[in-house]
Design an enzyme around this catalytic site. Structure first.
Site, PDB file in Angstrom:
ATOM      1  N   ASP A 139       0.855  -1.185   0.000  1.00  0.00           N
ATOM      2  CA  ASP A 139       0.000   0.000   0.000  1.00  0.00           C
ATOM      3  C   ASP A 139       0.889   1.231   0.000  1.00  0.00           C
ATOM      4  OD1 ASP A 139      -2.745   1.188   0.248  1.00  0.00           O
ATOM      5  OD2 ASP A 139      -1.843   2.067   2.039  1.00  0.00           O
ATOM      6  N   GLU A 149       0.979   5.603   0.605  1.00  0.00           N
ATOM      7  CA  GLU A 149       0.362   6.868   0.989  1.00  0.00           C
ATOM      8  C   GLU A 149       0.979   7.940   0.104  1.00  0.00           C
ATOM      9  OE1 GLU A 149      -2.177   6.943   2.844  1.00  0.00           O
ATOM     10  OE2 GLU A 149      -2.008   4.905   3.640  1.00  0.00           O
ATOM     11  N   HIS A 152      -5.084   4.078   6.838  1.00  0.00           N
ATOM     12  CA  HIS A 152      -4.369   5.132   6.110  1.00  0.00           C
ATOM     13  C   HIS A 152      -2.922   5.292   6.562  1.00  0.00           C
ATOM     14  CE1 HIS A 152      -8.056   6.096   4.072  1.00  0.00           C
ATOM     15  NE2 HIS A 152      -8.661   6.319   5.205  1.00  0.00           N
ATOM     16  N   ASP A 196      -2.211  -0.957   6.392  1.00  0.00           N
ATOM     17  CA  ASP A 196      -3.153  -1.314   5.328  1.00  0.00           C
ATOM     18  C   ASP A 196      -2.679  -2.544   4.560  1.00  0.00           C
ATOM     19  OD1 ASP A 196      -4.800   0.730   6.046  1.00  0.00           O
ATOM     20  OD2 ASP A 196      -4.388   2.005   4.313  1.00  0.00           O
TER      21      ASP A 196
END
Length: 679
Positions: free
Chosen positions: A7, A9, A142, A147
């Site tokens: 994942d 960000e 998040h 995640d």
């Protein structure tokens, strides 16, 4: 197999502009976690407050983070040749490729579409919702590594669901998906099925009232009625077999509550169905599906395997938006081998046993020929002022893949249609499109308008001639009623001009409206930068008036104003979070919402193509009347720079319910409102 669940960000959602600020990943070999990866990445962009609030990552954190080049090498070494797994993978893959500065050659699996395949009945497949549904112990959302960990747990639950599918049904899905996805981890032990058909099952309850025949000798009449819905509901009681077409759920609730003794059939969503003939054809011939649509068809098939809901009565939104649905929701009863088993035909038979049939405007316009075959005694259009807007904005878009999928089209015709994307101005196009209409759309009752986009490689299809539709409505019913608070503007019956049906105009007593209508001409137009601060400043003196409705022509402005007011006023923030009507932000397309003490209108609606400007003003007037408090006082505040133009003012006198006040100073705005509410 070797998987890397990962994942990212980022500083925002735009791949070309925003940057990766955190990577989290877990490597799994033969279903065992073997190593992890997590790091922040130094960014050249300043981190927004929104991203900090969402992730907890601060600018200070990024200032101390590793350089991008070091992370690129480390993460590239980590993923090796593993299969990459992400949720909504197209987003993460695009950012990862931009981060690396080159295409990612690893195979990529998207758990969003995988979840939709194995759990198609769920309303939401967001990672947070799946974690909740599967009762997985969640970590802080998040943050990239957390995640990624949750993603691995979700992936295992998705694969476990395979046990709840019969082997032959898994074989169907494997056959459909074919080479479009590398799902060996899911289907390696599954054989291609022997094409047993999916069992049909009806969940409908049979209705018992007799079908009322239309009196062929009755005089056919058309009525245009101005007045409140409640005062005109008695029309329903006076009719035999009635079709009611509406826009807002509030209207349906009024009808259901006021007429509990009538047998009412809700046909809303009738345009969403699966034609058995088409569905089973593609089930048996998946090679006729474009490769890009195979996963979509597999997800839809999985939904039907689990639910048998061929009328999509309980279908979640992702099913109703499935890319193959427009090719399956077309009914051509000629030589249909499934006519005796068709859920749609069964539903139409059940409709005949009711007193009243309810349906929404988009449904009516999409499949109106099915309704007309039922020959209603009366057809009543509530909120009729919305009909032209729905008619001219309701469109179906056929992409290149959609056209390739259509089995009925002769291959040479299909090739001719596809060439339209290369030469959209060719004079022979109209002949090709006419053949497309006749062979597939089966719309010989009225003509369609076609718009070819070379850039999008698509054909947009919309209605062309409303007069033909409403002429057919008149020919297949005894009475037609068009009802709205207002149907006339500047002395003209706008709806009559739209339908081309001559009829009798009736005006019911609407009473007087206790409204104060204000135009703050001291402010800039809403599309000017200065307006934003001017409104926030003026709103301060009015912020105590509730409930409040904020209506926007521009949806970007709606979003920005909603966000700013929510930050400044806790009662607005709470109303948005709890979805209560103390503060509502809406566009003009919104259905009837409620009754408000103050309504702010940010620009009047734009004119609809093919209609005069009078229609846009009539629409705004009805929208206001739908949402004012008819028993108490309501304040209406209009923001539109055109009010400073005397020529425009001369055209819009009939817009207002009472004589408007043009306010030239900010202080006078609050004074007028205070005096009105206290009087």
């Amino acid at each position: 197999m070797k998987f890397v669940f990962f994942d990212l960000e980022t500083t925002g959602l735009k791949v070309e502009e925003d940057e990766v600020i955190e990577i989290g990943a877990i490597k799994v070999i033969n279903w065992e976690s073997v190593s992890t990866f997590k790091t922040l990445v130094k960014s050249s962009k300043t981190l927004s407050h929104f991203i900090t609030n969402l992730t907890g990552i601060t600018q200070e954190d990024l200032n101390k983070a590793q350089d991008k080049e070091d992370v690129k090498k480390a993460f590239s070494d980590f993923i090796e040749d593993a299969v990459l797994v992400a949720h909504n993978a197209s987003f993460d893959k695009a950012f990862l490729e931009n981060f690396f500065g080159k295409p990612v050659k690893n195979k990529v699996i998207d758990t969003l579409e995988l979840a939709r395949l194995m759990f198609p009945e769920l309303q939401s497949h967001s990672l947070e919702k799946l974690i909740s549904t599967f009762k997985i112990k969640s970590e802080k959302a998040h943050r990239a590594f957390n995640d990624a960990l949750m993603l691995y747990e979700v992936f295992k639950k998705i694969v476990e669901e395979k046990k709840n599918f019969p082997k032959d049904d898994l074989g169907k899905l494997k056959r459909i998906i074919g080479d479009s996805r590398d799902f060996d981890f899911l289907f390696s032990d599954v054989d291609i099925d022997d094409l047993n058909l999916i069992e049909l099952k009806s969940n409908e309850t049979e209705l018992t009232l007799p079908f009322k025949e239309v009196n062929a000798n009755a005089e056919k009449k058309t009525y245009y009625i101005e007045g409140d819905i409640g005062k005109n509901a008695s029309l329903i009681d006076k009719s035999n077999f009635t079709l009611i077409v509406f826009y807002s759920e509030d209207v349906k609730e009024q009808i259901l509550s006021n007429f509990p003794k009538l047998k009412i059939f809700d046909a809303t969503g009738l345009e969403n169905f699966i034609c058995l003939h088409r569905f089973f054809y593609y089930l048996q011939n998946p090679d006729r599906l474009p490769l890009d649509l195979r996963m979509d068809f597999a997800i839809l098939t999985s939904y039907l395997i689990k639910t048998k809901d061929f009328l999509l009565k309980n279908a979640p939104n992702h099913i109703l938006k499935n890319k193959v649905l427009k090719n399956l929701s077309v009914c051509n009863t000629k030589n249909c081998q499934f006519k005796d088993k068709c859920p749609l035909m069964e539903k139409l038979d059940l409709i005949k046993g009711s007193d009243v049939v309810l349906t929404k405007m988009p449904t009516f316009l999409f499949v109106y020929n099915l309704f007309l075959n039922l020959e209603f005694d009366s057809v009543i259009f509530f909120e009729a002022y919305r009909l032209p807007k729905v008619f001219y904005t309701d469109k179906v878009i056929y992409s290149e893949n959609d056209i390739k999928m259509i089995a009925e089209l002769d291959e040479s015709l299909k090739e001719n249609i596809l060439t339209l994307f290369e030469d959209a101005e060719n004079s022979s196009n109209s002949n090709i499109l006419k053949l497309f209409e006749d062979d597939f759309l089966n719309t010989n009752m009225h003509e369609k308008a076609f718009n070819i986009s070379k850039k999008e490689r698509s054909i947009t299809i919309s209605e062309k001639e409303p007069n033909k539709i409403f002429s057919n409505v008149k020919n297949n019913s005894n009475h037609i009623y068009f009802l709205s608070n207002r149907l006339t503007y500047n002395g003209k019956n706008i709806l009559e001009g739209f339908t081309s049906l001559k009829g009798e105009m009736l005006t019911k007593d609407n009473g007087t409206h206790k409204t104060l209508e204000i135009v703050p001409v001291y402010m800039h137009s809403p599309n000017v930068d200065e307006f934003f601060e001017e409104f926030l400043d003026s709103f301060e003196s009015l912020s105590h008036i509730k409930p409040a409705l904020f209506v926007f022509e521009n949806k970007v402005q709606l979003k920005n104003m909603k966000m700013e007011l929510a930050k400044k006023y806790s009662w607005i923030d709470e109303a948005i979070k709890n979805e209560n009507k103390i503060a509502t932000f809406a566009s003009y397309e919104f259905p009837k919402i409620g009754e408000y003490k103050i309504i702010y209108l940010f620009k009047l609606p734009f004119n609809v193509a093919s209609l005069s400007e009078d229609y846009a003003m009539l629409y705004a007037k009805n929208f206001v009347l739908d949402n004012i408090n008819k028993k108490e006082k309501t304040v209406l505040v209009y923001f539109d720079g055109r009010f400073k133009d005397k020529r425009f003012l001369s055209k819009v006198n009939d817009l207002f319910l009472n004589i408007p006040i043009f306010v030239e100073k900010k202080v006078n705005l609050s004074n007028f409102v205070k005096k009105f509410l206290e009087s």
